[in-house]
Scaffold this motif. Structure first.
Motif, PDB file in Angstrom:
ATOM      1  N   LEU A  26       4.376  45.322  62.537  1.00 19.79           N
ATOM      2  CA  LEU A  26       3.024  44.511  62.678  1.00 19.79           C
ATOM      3  C   LEU A  26       2.893  43.202  62.040  1.00 19.79           C
ATOM      4  N   ARG A  27       3.617  42.852  61.254  1.00 20.91           N
ATOM      5  CA  ARG A  27       3.690  41.421  60.641  1.00 20.91           C
ATOM      6  C   ARG A  27       4.225  40.288  61.894  1.00 20.91           C
ATOM      7  N   HIS A  28       5.211  41.048  62.566  1.00 21.06           N
ATOM      8  CA  HIS A  28       5.944  40.343  63.885  1.00 21.06           C
ATOM      9  C   HIS A  28       4.740  40.088  65.045  1.00 21.06           C
ATOM     10  N   VAL A  29       4.103  41.299  65.276  1.00 18.81           N
ATOM     11  CA  VAL A  29       3.165  41.343  66.344  1.00 18.81           C
ATOM     12  C   VAL A  29       2.024  40.424  66.159  1.00 18.81           C
ATOM     13  N   GLU A  30       1.257  40.868  64.873  1.00 16.40           N
ATOM     14  CA  GLU A  30       0.111  40.487  64.728  1.00 16.40           C
ATOM     15  C   GLU A  30       0.192  38.846  64.309  1.00 16.40           C
ATOM     16  N   MET A  31       0.940  38.442  63.514  1.00 15.77           N
ATOM     17  CA  MET A  31       0.956  36.979  63.007  1.00 15.77           C
ATOM     18  C   MET A  31       1.998  36.384  63.774  1.00 15.77           C
ATOM     19  N   GLY A  32       3.073  36.910  64.535  1.00 15.86           N
ATOM     20  CA  GLY A  32       3.918  36.120  65.125  1.00 15.86           C
ATOM     21  C   GLY A  32       5.264  35.668  64.406  1.00 15.86           C
ATOM     22  N   VAL A  33       5.369  36.113  63.107  1.00 17.23           N
ATOM     23  CA  VAL A  33       6.478  35.703  62.485  1.00 17.23           C
ATOM     24  C   VAL A  33       7.678  36.211  63.065  1.00 17.23           C
ATOM     25  N   PRO A  34       8.624  35.326  63.381  1.00 16.09           N
ATOM     26  CA  PRO A  34       9.834  35.535  64.231  1.00 16.09           C
ATOM     27  C   PRO A  34      10.919  36.274  63.355  1.00 16.09           C
ATOM     28  N   TRP A  35      11.709  37.331  64.018  1.00 12.64           N
ATOM     29  CA  TRP A  35      12.778  37.953  63.405  1.00 12.64           C
ATOM     30  C   TRP A  35      13.831  36.945  63.142  1.00 12.64           C
ATOM     31  N   LEU A  36      14.172  35.963  63.770  1.00 13.36           N
ATOM     32  CA  LEU A  36      15.291  35.097  63.622  1.00 13.36           C
ATOM     33  C   LEU A  36      14.871  33.800  63.259  1.00 13.36           C
ATOM     34  N   ALA A  37      15.540  33.136  62.107  1.00 10.92           N
ATOM     35  CA  ALA A  37      15.214  31.911  61.790  1.00 10.92           C
ATOM     36  C   ALA A  37      15.512  30.817  62.940  1.00 10.92           C
ATOM     37  N   GLY A  38      14.608  29.671  62.811  1.00 10.97           N
ATOM     38  CA  GLY A  38      14.941  28.456  63.678  1.00 10.97           C
ATOM     39  C   GLY A  38      14.478  28.957  65.130  1.00 10.97           C
ATOM     40  N   GLU A  39      13.684  30.109  65.405  1.00  7.81           N
ATOM     41  CA  GLU A  39      13.330  30.247  66.704  1.00  7.81           C
ATOM     42  C   GLU A  39      12.140  29.404  67.138  1.00  7.81           C
ATOM     43  N   GLN A  40      11.953  28.984  68.268  1.00  8.58           N
ATOM     44  CA  GLN A  40      11.356  27.911  68.917  1.00  8.58           C
ATOM     45  C   GLN A  40      10.259  28.413  69.889  1.00  8.58           C
ATOM     46  N   ARG A  41       8.990  28.226  69.812  1.00  9.30           N
ATOM     47  CA  ARG A  41       7.945  28.606  70.902  1.00  9.30           C
ATOM     48  C   ARG A  41       7.387  27.232  71.498  1.00  9.30           C
ATOM     49  N   PRO A  42       7.090  27.400  73.106  1.00  9.70           N
ATOM     50  CA  PRO A  42       6.446  26.499  73.554  1.00  9.70           C
ATOM     51  C   PRO A  42       4.945  26.358  73.260  1.00  9.70           C
ATOM     52  N   VAL A  43       4.609  25.047  73.224  1.00  3.88           N
ATOM     53  CA  VAL A  43       3.447  24.679  72.867  1.00  3.88           C
ATOM     54  C   VAL A  43       2.772  23.706  74.120  1.00  3.88           C
ATOM     55  N   TRP A  44       1.626  23.843  74.569  1.00  4.10           N
ATOM     56  CA  TRP A  44       0.943  22.868  75.341  1.00  4.10           C
ATOM     57  C   TRP A  44       0.105  21.987  74.998  1.00  4.10           C
ATOM     58  N   PRO A 280       8.710  25.316  65.966  1.00  3.32           N
ATOM     59  CA  PRO A 280       9.275  26.414  65.346  1.00  3.32           C
ATOM     60  C   PRO A 280       8.163  27.562  65.160  1.00  3.32           C
ATOM     61  N   SER A 281       8.631  28.681  65.700  1.00  5.56           N
ATOM     62  CA  SER A 281       7.646  29.793  65.514  1.00  5.56           C
ATOM     63  C   SER A 281       6.948  30.003  64.106  1.00  5.56           C
ATOM     64  N   MET A 282       8.036  29.944  63.129  1.00  2.00           N
ATOM     65  CA  MET A 282       7.432  29.877  61.561  1.00  2.00           C
ATOM     66  C   MET A 282       6.201  28.981  61.363  1.00  2.00           C
ATOM     67  N   GLN A 283       6.515  27.835  61.652  1.00  2.00           N
ATOM     68  CA  GLN A 283       5.244  27.208  61.575  1.00  2.00           C
ATOM     69  C   GLN A 283       3.809  27.461  62.186  1.00  2.00           C
ATOM     70  N   LEU A 284       3.863  28.179  63.340  1.00  2.43           N
ATOM     71  CA  LEU A 284       2.794  28.583  63.831  1.00  2.43           C
ATOM     72  C   LEU A 284       2.244  29.815  63.113  1.00  2.43           C
ATOM     73  N   ALA A 285       3.247  30.557  62.711  1.00  5.52           N
ATOM     74  CA  ALA A 285       2.864  31.862  61.911  1.00  5.52           C
ATOM     75  C   ALA A 285       2.088  31.438  60.483  1.00  5.52           C
ATOM     76  N   GLN A 286       2.708  30.332  60.095  1.00  3.38           N
ATOM     77  CA  GLN A 286       2.304  30.129  58.715  1.00  3.38           C
ATOM     78  C   GLN A 286       0.723  29.353  58.937  1.00  3.38           C
ATOM     79  N   ASP A 287       0.597  28.687  60.294  1.00  2.00           N
ATOM     80  CA  ASP A 287      -0.786  28.166  60.324  1.00  2.00           C
ATOM     81  C   ASP A 287      -1.714  29.060  60.625  1.00  2.00           C
ATOM     82  N   GLU A 288      -1.393  30.261  61.005  1.00  2.00           N
ATOM     83  CA  GLU A 288      -2.413  31.237  61.128  1.00  2.00           C
ATOM     84  C   GLU A 288      -2.331  32.516  60.209  1.00  2.00           C
ATOM     85  N   SER A 289      -1.578  32.336  59.115  1.00  2.00           N
ATOM     86  CA  SER A 289      -1.433  33.365  58.190  1.00  2.00           C
ATOM     87  C   SER A 289      -2.785  33.692  57.552  1.00  2.00           C
ATOM     88  N   SER A 290      -3.366  32.629  57.101  1.00  2.00           N
ATOM     89  CA  SER A 290      -4.679  32.798  56.525  1.00  2.00           C
ATOM     90  C   SER A 290      -5.787  33.564  57.184  1.00  2.00           C
TER      91      SER A 290
END
Length: 506
Positions: A26-44, A280-290
């Motif tokens: 659920l944390r992975h799906v809802e918040m986008g926290v990646p399973w692997l460290a260093g995973e990158q996501r595209p941003v437009w 980094p996917s982790m950065q996006l997840a942190q921005d939306e964690s709250s």
């Protein structure tokens, strides 16, 4: 004597494992926290540029901006408009960016920038009554032609979707009949298509989409057709009749009637530029964690100082699991039950080789000094207190010597738990007197071996990432430790006792 059933125990273990895995998913799906460290996501990065000519009077510019665009999630929005007041207005399901200024003259340029990330999660259903088709009036001979064309399309369709596709085929035909040619003579195809669908009782509207291409400038919006099938809006390509929105198209305007409204100026133009970045996917997840439900249980809500502390503490359960496995299943002898875990934590701070050298040095020197203390016949409390002081003196000396020799790792020797080291020296000294040096060497080597295994598990980037970002996985580790506690079979190190049986079988 009755044997107590273990079914409730195994049921509880299954619940712990299930809850831990489900919460992590659920944390992975809802918040986008990646399973692997260093995973990158595209941003437009999409920028809308507005150019117009001000007429020396108060100016109000209103630009339609996206609201929950399909396939994307808005991360941030900002405007560059020196001298202008700016605000985002939401009204009746539409969002508009508004610029205002008391007086402006000459050529003006305004910018609106939105940061978008691809998101394939299901769209939230917007509240409100189902849309109704617009009233459309036709004059003769168009009215008769429209009726004939709609009858042709209806004869080959049974749903609003199929009706739309058939109409697009008829209007895009390379050899249109007289009725179609009459309707297309003075009308735009997509405008005509929208009016005909509304006339047929199918709610239809024109939307504007932006094709995303990296490093493109001065791009225009492309029209798309949307119909409502009674449940949701469906998007069609008015040129090909293809259903669905391409992944590289951002719907910029959906509900709004106009793209831009301008008061106090003329010759308004809107163009778009875009740039693709990776974040980094982790950065996006942190921005939306709250803003997400499970984000309230995230360790990123803590102050930075406490986060660094918990990042280390969250590794301890993994080290405890390794020690439990090595002692219960493998059968490695160690000095103390979980002393190897604490030594492994110190290795994480000092790195493995300097940590091993420092640990062996401290214990070896401590054993020599412990031999002298035993000759003094001190009481246990005084002897342990003296050992703690000696350990502090030894580690301080090693740190100073390491610093003078240019080894920065010497300073991190202080991460070793002083009290645990003192008790280890005391225990090994007693073991030396009771069992001899061989047992001391066995347990000391076993402790270092288990500590090294725990260090390798705890220092893995994936382990640090999962334990800190998915704290619920510790429920799974807890369940595995409970299962190891039920193990009553042979230890692997004990199987060597059966070696003579091979010779007997021969």
């Amino acid at each position: 004597m009755t044997t107590r059933s273990r079914l409730p125990f195994y049921f509880g273990v299954a619940i712990l494992i299930t809850v831990g895995i489900v919460l992590a998913v659920l944390r992975h799906v809802e918040m986008g926290v990646p399973w692997l460290a260093g995973e990158q996501r595209p941003v437009w990065m999409v920028e809308a540029r507005i150019d117009f000519l001000a007429q020396g009077e108060p100016v109000l510019v209103s630009l339609n901006i996206p609201r929950d665009p399909p396939g994307f999630r808005i991360l941030s929005e900002q405007a560059a408009s020196p001298g202008y007041g700016f605000s985002i207005i939401e009204d009746a399901g539409t969002r508009r960016a508004e610029w205002t200024v008391r007086d402006a003259t000459g050529q003006q340029t305004l910018y609106f920038t939105a940061q978008m990330v691809p998101d394939q999660s299901p769209l939230r259903q917007r509240e409100g009554a189902d849309p109704q088709p617009d009233d459309v009036f036709w004059e003769e001979p168009e009215a008769t032609a429209v009726q004939e064309v709609l009858q042709q399309a209806a004869a080959k369709s049974s749903t609003p979707e199929s009706m739309t596709r058939e109409l697009i085929k008829l209007l895009q035909s390379e050899d249109p009949d007289q009725n179609t040619s009459l309707l297309l003579a003075d009308s735009d195809r997509i405008q005509l298509l929208t009016r005909m669908l509304n006339h047929a009782g199918i709610p239809a509207r024109i939307t504007d989409g932006l094709k995303l291409e990296d490093a493109r400038r001065r791009q225009s919006l492309r029209p798309f057709l949307q119909i409502h099938n009674g449940e949701k809006w469906l998007t069609f390509n008015p040129q090909t009749g293809g259903q669905g929105l391409p992944e590289d198209v951002l719907l910029w305007r959906e509900d709004s009637i106009s793209l831009i409204d301008l008061n106090g100026g003329t010759n308004s133009q809107v163009s778009f530029s875009m740039l693709r970045q990776t974040v980094p996917s982790m950065q996006l997840a942190q921005d939306e964690s709250s803003s997400k439900g499970l984000g309230l249980l995230s360790l990123y809500q803590l102050p930075i100082e406490e986060q660094s502390m918990f990042r280390m503490l969250m590794l301890l359960p993994l080290g405890a699991l390794v020690v439990a496995f090595m002692r219960i299943v493998i059968g490695v002898k160690t000095s103390g039950t979980f002393m190897p875990v604490l030594i492994a934590v110190a290795f994480v701070q000092t790195s493995l080789l300097p940590g091993l050298i420092a640990f062996v040095s401290v214990v070896a020197i401590g054993l020599l000094l412990r031999g002298y203390l035993s000759s003094l016949n001190l009481l246990l409390v005084s002897r342990i207190s003296a050992l703690i002081m000696l350990v502090i003196f030894i580690t301080t000396g090693i740190a100073i010597v390491g610093y003078q020799m240019g080894f920065s790792t010497g300073m991190t020797v202080t991460f070793f738990p002083m009290v645990i080291l003192a008790w280890t020296i005391e225990r090994m000294s007693i073991l030396w007197e009771e069992e001899g040096p061989r047992e001391v060497l066995t347990q000391g080597t076993g402790s270092l071996f288990v500590a090294t295994c725990a260090f390798l598990a705890m220092s893995a980037p994936l382990a640090g990432h999962l334990t800190f970002n998915f704290p619920e996985l510790h429920l799974v580790i807890f369940a595995l430790v409970l299962l190891l506690g039920q193990y009553t079979g042979y230890k692997l190190s004990e199987l060597r006792r059966f070696e003579p049986m091979k010779a007997y079988d021969k």
